[in-house]
Write a protein that holds these residues in place. Structure first.
Motif, PDB file in Angstrom:
ATOM      1  N   ARG A 114       0.828  -1.201   0.000  1.00  0.00           N
ATOM      2  CA  ARG A 114       0.000   0.000   0.000  1.00  0.00           C
ATOM      3  C   ARG A 114       0.866   1.256   0.000  1.00  0.00           C
ATOM      4  NH1 ARG A 114      -2.936   0.336   5.257  1.00  0.00           N
ATOM      5  NH2 ARG A 114      -0.873   0.991   5.856  1.00  0.00           N
ATOM      6  N   ASP A 115       2.025   1.187   0.675  1.00  0.00           N
ATOM      7  CA  ASP A 115       2.893   2.351   0.791  1.00  0.00           C
ATOM      8  C   ASP A 115       3.799   2.561  -0.416  1.00  0.00           C
ATOM      9  OD1 ASP A 115       1.758   2.788   3.259  1.00  0.00           O
ATOM     10  OD2 ASP A 115       3.418   1.890   4.392  1.00  0.00           O
ATOM     11  N   ASP A 116       3.829   1.620  -1.341  1.00  0.00           N
ATOM     12  CA  ASP A 116       4.674   1.717  -2.524  1.00  0.00           C
ATOM     13  C   ASP A 116       3.797   2.060  -3.729  1.00  0.00           C
ATOM     14  OD1 ASP A 116       6.145   1.078  -4.909  1.00  0.00           O
ATOM     15  OD2 ASP A 116       7.511  -0.122  -3.674  1.00  0.00           O
ATOM     16  N   ALA A 117       3.984   3.254  -4.271  1.00  0.00           N
ATOM     17  CA  ALA A 117       3.130   3.724  -5.378  1.00  0.00           C
ATOM     18  C   ALA A 117       3.180   2.797  -6.588  1.00  0.00           C
ATOM     19  CB  ALA A 117       3.531   5.136  -5.782  1.00  0.00           C
ATOM     20  N   ARG A 120       1.030  -0.599  -5.279  1.00  0.00           N
ATOM     21  CA  ARG A 120      -0.272  -0.563  -4.595  1.00  0.00           C
ATOM     22  C   ARG A 120      -1.448  -0.974  -5.470  1.00  0.00           C
ATOM     23  NH1 ARG A 120       0.026   5.667  -3.976  1.00  0.00           N
ATOM     24  NH2 ARG A 120       1.314   4.963  -2.271  1.00  0.00           N
ATOM     25  N   HIS A 121      -1.281  -0.936  -6.788  1.00  0.00           N
ATOM     26  CA  HIS A 121      -2.372  -1.319  -7.692  1.00  0.00           C
ATOM     27  C   HIS A 121      -2.501  -2.837  -7.850  1.00  0.00           C
ATOM     28  CE1 HIS A 121       1.051  -1.688 -10.343  1.00  0.00           C
ATOM     29  NE2 HIS A 121       0.304  -2.433 -11.128  1.00  0.00           N
ATOM     30  N   ARG A 175      -4.743   3.184 -17.213  1.00  0.00           N
ATOM     31  CA  ARG A 175      -3.481   3.888 -16.957  1.00  0.00           C
ATOM     32  C   ARG A 175      -2.734   4.135 -18.267  1.00  0.00           C
ATOM     33  NH1 ARG A 175       0.371   1.224 -12.721  1.00  0.00           N
ATOM     34  NH2 ARG A 175       0.413  -0.281 -14.398  1.00  0.00           N
TER      35      ARG A 175
END
Length: 182
Positions: A114-117, A120-121, A175
């Motif tokens: 969750r903390d890693d952009a 997190r997907h 994206r």
């Protein structure tokens, strides 16, 4: 009623053996259904999955289910501290994660994702022997796509994986479209 299958049959009214009509047969095209099945198989063929569980027997069982379902690109680890480096190397489309593990439990892994952009997907499906409601809610609030019991039926596991992969494919397509417009 003809005895052969019409590849473009659209449903409608048919008779059952005793002359009973089937007016509620869904309208579909067999060729369209075959296209959907081929697309589903393409998703399975292209999917990269990462399995994380500290119990090698659990990894072996899940790997067997997934291999029988047609998944071939499977990476696994029984050491949760290896998850983040493995994610960079393996670039998985989906993670199957246990909760109760030494050193770094599944909650820690979910928090790190969750903390890693960049990560997190990724859809994470938790498969755990912990069936307490608090654990289920906590994982879902931390971003898990799903939470399944360890004793999950393989057909349900396969359906949940397919559903999560389909959502990820849509996310990836969105994206890419945004990136092209930028």
């Amino acid at each position: 009623m003809s005895s052969g299958l019409d590849p473009d049959h659209r449903g409608g009214t048919e008779e059952r053996g005793g002359g009973e009509e089937l007016s509620s047969v869904p309208s579909f095209s067999v060729s369209a259904l075959l296209r959907v099945l081929r697309l589903g198989q393409q998703i399975v063929d292209a999917a990269r999955l990462l399995l994380v569980d500290d119990e090698p027997i659990n990894l072996k069982i899940v790997r067997k289910y997934l291999t029988e379902a047609g998944y071939a690109d499977l990476a696994s680890t029984s050491n949760p501290t290896e998850v983040l480096p493995m994610m960079i190397r393996a670039e998985p489309d989906l993670v199957l994660l246990d909760i109760v593990m030494p050193e770094m439990d599944g909650y820690d892994v979910l928090a790190a994702l969750r903390d890693d952009a960049a990560l997190r997907h990724l859809p994470v499906i938790v498969i755990s022997g912990v069936d307490e409601l608090d654990s289920v809610v906590r994982c879902l609030e931390m971003g898990a796509a799903d939470y399944l019991p360890r004793s999950v039926d393989p057909a349900i596991l396969e359906a949940r994986i397919a559903s999560s992969l389909a959502r990820k494919r849509l996310h990836d397509a969105e994206r890419e479209a945004v990136d092209r417009q930028a």
